[in-house]
Design an enzyme around this catalytic site. Sequence first.
Site, mmCIF file in Angstrom:
data_model
loop_
_atom_site.group_PDB
_atom_site.id
_atom_site.type_symbol
_atom_site.label_atom_id
_atom_site.label_comp_id
_atom_site.label_asym_id
_atom_site.label_seq_id
_atom_site.Cartn_x
_atom_site.Cartn_y
_atom_site.Cartn_z
ATOM 1 N N CYS A 185 0.812 -1.227 0.000
ATOM 2 C CA CYS A 185 0.000 0.000 0.000
ATOM 3 C C CYS A 185 0.840 1.270 0.000
ATOM 4 O O CYS A 185 0.322 2.367 -0.196
ATOM 5 C CB CYS A 185 -0.964 0.000 1.181
ATOM 6 S SG CYS A 185 -2.017 -1.449 1.215
ATOM 7 N N HIS A 205 -3.146 7.302 2.026
ATOM 8 C CA HIS A 205 -3.605 5.964 1.645
ATOM 9 C C HIS A 205 -5.001 5.754 2.225
ATOM 10 O O HIS A 205 -5.262 6.069 3.378
ATOM 11 C CB HIS A 205 -2.637 4.909 2.184
ATOM 12 C CG HIS A 205 -3.132 3.512 2.006
ATOM 13 N ND1 HIS A 205 -3.610 3.053 0.793
ATOM 14 C CD2 HIS A 205 -3.259 2.478 2.876
ATOM 15 C CE1 HIS A 205 -3.987 1.803 0.925
ATOM 16 N NE2 HIS A 205 -3.794 1.435 2.178
ATOM 17 N N ASN A 214 -10.223 -0.074 0.053
ATOM 18 C CA ASN A 214 -8.758 0.006 0.071
ATOM 19 C C ASN A 214 -8.221 -0.626 -1.222
ATOM 20 O O ASN A 214 -8.335 -1.833 -1.420
ATOM 21 C CB ASN A 214 -8.239 -0.747 1.300
ATOM 22 C CG ASN A 214 -6.730 -0.708 1.434
ATOM 23 O OD1 ASN A 214 -6.027 -0.334 0.507
ATOM 24 N ND2 ASN A 214 -6.241 -1.106 2.596
HETATM 25 O O1 UT7 Z 1 -3.816 -1.078 3.529
HETATM 26 C C1 UT7 Z 1 -2.999 -1.375 4.595
HETATM 27 C C2 UT7 Z 1 -3.442 -0.743 5.762
HETATM 28 N N1 UT7 Z 1 -4.598 -1.413 6.315
HETATM 29 C C3 UT7 Z 1 -5.227 -0.823 7.276
HETATM 30 O O2 UT7 Z 1 -4.875 0.291 7.598
HETATM 31 C C4 UT7 Z 1 -6.322 -1.527 8.038
HETATM 32 C C5 UT7 Z 1 -6.191 -1.182 9.491
HETATM 33 N N2 UT7 Z 1 -7.171 -1.799 10.347
HETATM 34 C C6 UT7 Z 1 -8.463 -1.436 10.360
HETATM 35 O O3 UT7 Z 1 -8.894 -0.629 9.563
HETATM 36 C C7 UT7 Z 1 -9.364 -2.007 11.410
HETATM 37 O O4 UT7 Z 1 -8.572 -2.621 12.412
HETATM 38 C C8 UT7 Z 1 -10.391 -3.039 10.860
HETATM 39 C C9 UT7 Z 1 -11.430 -2.306 10.017
HETATM 40 C C10 UT7 Z 1 -9.704 -4.082 10.042
HETATM 41 C C11 UT7 Z 1 -11.109 -3.698 12.030
HETATM 42 O O5 UT7 Z 1 -11.738 -2.741 12.843
HETATM 43 P P1 UT7 Z 1 -11.601 -2.818 14.426
HETATM 44 O O6 UT7 Z 1 -12.385 -1.720 14.971
HETATM 45 O O7 UT7 Z 1 -10.124 -2.853 14.742
HETATM 46 O O8 UT7 Z 1 -12.315 -4.172 14.743
HETATM 47 P P2 UT7 Z 1 -11.726 -5.461 15.477
HETATM 48 O O9 UT7 Z 1 -10.733 -6.161 14.608
HETATM 49 O O10 UT7 Z 1 -11.300 -5.061 16.847
HETATM 50 O O11 UT7 Z 1 -13.017 -6.342 15.597
HETATM 51 C C12 UT7 Z 1 -14.120 -5.931 16.435
HETATM 52 C C13 UT7 Z 1 -15.208 -6.969 16.276
HETATM 53 C C14 UT7 Z 1 -14.705 -8.404 16.446
HETATM 54 O O12 UT7 Z 1 -15.720 -9.142 17.109
HETATM 55 P P3 UT7 Z 1 -15.594 -9.463 18.683
HETATM 56 O O13 UT7 Z 1 -14.337 -10.242 18.817
HETATM 57 O O14 UT7 Z 1 -15.529 -8.113 19.342
HETATM 58 O O15 UT7 Z 1 -16.849 -10.211 18.958
HETATM 59 C C15 UT7 Z 1 -14.585 -8.904 15.030
HETATM 60 O O16 UT7 Z 1 -14.704 -10.313 14.935
HETATM 61 O O17 UT7 Z 1 -15.760 -6.893 14.940
HETATM 62 C C16 UT7 Z 1 -15.753 -8.209 14.370
HETATM 63 N N3 UT7 Z 1 -15.641 -8.105 12.918
HETATM 64 C C17 UT7 Z 1 -16.707 -7.976 12.105
HETATM 65 N N4 UT7 Z 1 -18.023 -7.918 12.367
HETATM 66 C C18 UT7 Z 1 -18.840 -7.776 11.317
HETATM 67 C C19 UT7 Z 1 -14.521 -8.107 12.169
HETATM 68 N N5 UT7 Z 1 -14.840 -7.995 10.862
HETATM 69 C C20 UT7 Z 1 -16.180 -7.908 10.799
HETATM 70 C C21 UT7 Z 1 -17.096 -7.772 9.738
HETATM 71 N N6 UT7 Z 1 -18.404 -7.705 10.046
HETATM 72 N N7 UT7 Z 1 -16.707 -7.705 8.456
#
Ligand code: UT7
Length: 315
Positions: A109, A242, A272
């Site tokens: 990226c 990005h 993304n």
């Molecule tokens: O291009 C390279 C750079 N990439 C990035 O910059 C991405 C950086 N990361 C992010 O943008 C975020 O960390 C994500 C969007 C990937 C995730 O968001 P988050 O607020 O960090 O969520 P999380 O990983 O802490 O997950 C929170 C909850 C989890 O459930 P529990 O364990 O709290 O029950 C996940 O399993 O959300 C759940 N979850 C989803 N729920 C519904 C994860 N993906 C999904 C989904 N739909 N698609």
Amino acid sequence: GSCLPERVVSNEELVKFLAKRGVESSAEWVETRTGIQQRHFAGPLESTSFLAAQAANKALESAGVIPSEVTLIVVATSTSDQIFPSTACAVQSILQAKNAAAFDVQAVCSGFVYAMTIADSMIRSGQFKNALVIGSEVFSRLMDWDDRGTCVLFGDGAGAVFMTASQQPGVLACELQADGDQSCILNTPGRIENGVIVGDPFLRMDGQAVFKQAVSVLGASALQVIEKAGMCPADVDFLVPHQANVRILQAVAKKLKLPDEKTVVTVNQHGNTSAASVPLALDYAVRQKRIKKGHTVLLQGVGGGFTWGSVLVRM
Ligand code: UT7
């Protein structure tokens, strides 16, 4: 210039597709956690080189340049059409840019800011008169549709800029960094060996680790590149970061004390698109006539490697 695949997939459509596979998600979760509302997915004929060449043609048209005048083509991509030759060589052939050297840059990226920095140095050295710098990706082909933590985030597309030698620098300063120790937080570890895929061929990410790292390194990198140019954050007219997550964009803009209207946001429309995201967002803002000649624009990439970097340009 830029190019997006024809097919637009909304959060609602994607969530329905995932539900059929038994993967639970919601359009609301995707939008509130990331800002993404839709993305474009490439069809079978919309390869990385096809999208790149379309974007490149539009960039050349805007610059009033014909393909035979191009001396260098650099394509930033992690989803090349094939292992080799490079996507840049395919683009050279499609455009019939017969006088151009061509190669790819793989910095995920951050690829576009890496490619722009390389092209800038090659032009400054006097070896090349100009360069077509392209970011092009079909990340949809790396998705594991059973991994809801990644498959809702990415999209496909391409963006391109034409850079040429000038007495007045357009590129004011560049700043690139990498930390290979953090390769495991975002990777696609598989490879082909003796005709078979060895290892995991899907994109894997520790989202929270990448999120924290991105906010921290982008803030620091922005300040470093601005200082290198002898400027201050208030001199930046637009931030084109990005496009991974609107919350990352907002956190970096806040660190730089930039008001919302100075940040270009396209992640809602494109998701993304990895190395394509910065030039896609730049083209979008230029065509909207928000970014104009004379503006100071901060371009920023961050992603797999771990890699990150910034390029400060005067348009
Ligand atoms: O291009 C390279 C750079 N990439 C990035 O910059 C991405 C950086 N990361 C992010 O943008 C975020 O960390 C994500 C969007 C990937 C995730 O968001 P988050 O607020 O960090 O969520 P999380 O990983 O802490 O997950 C929170 C909850 C989890 O459930 P529990 O364990 O709290 O029950 C996940 O399993 O959300 C759940 N979850 C989803 N729920 C519904 C994860 N993906 C999904 C989904 N739909 N698609």
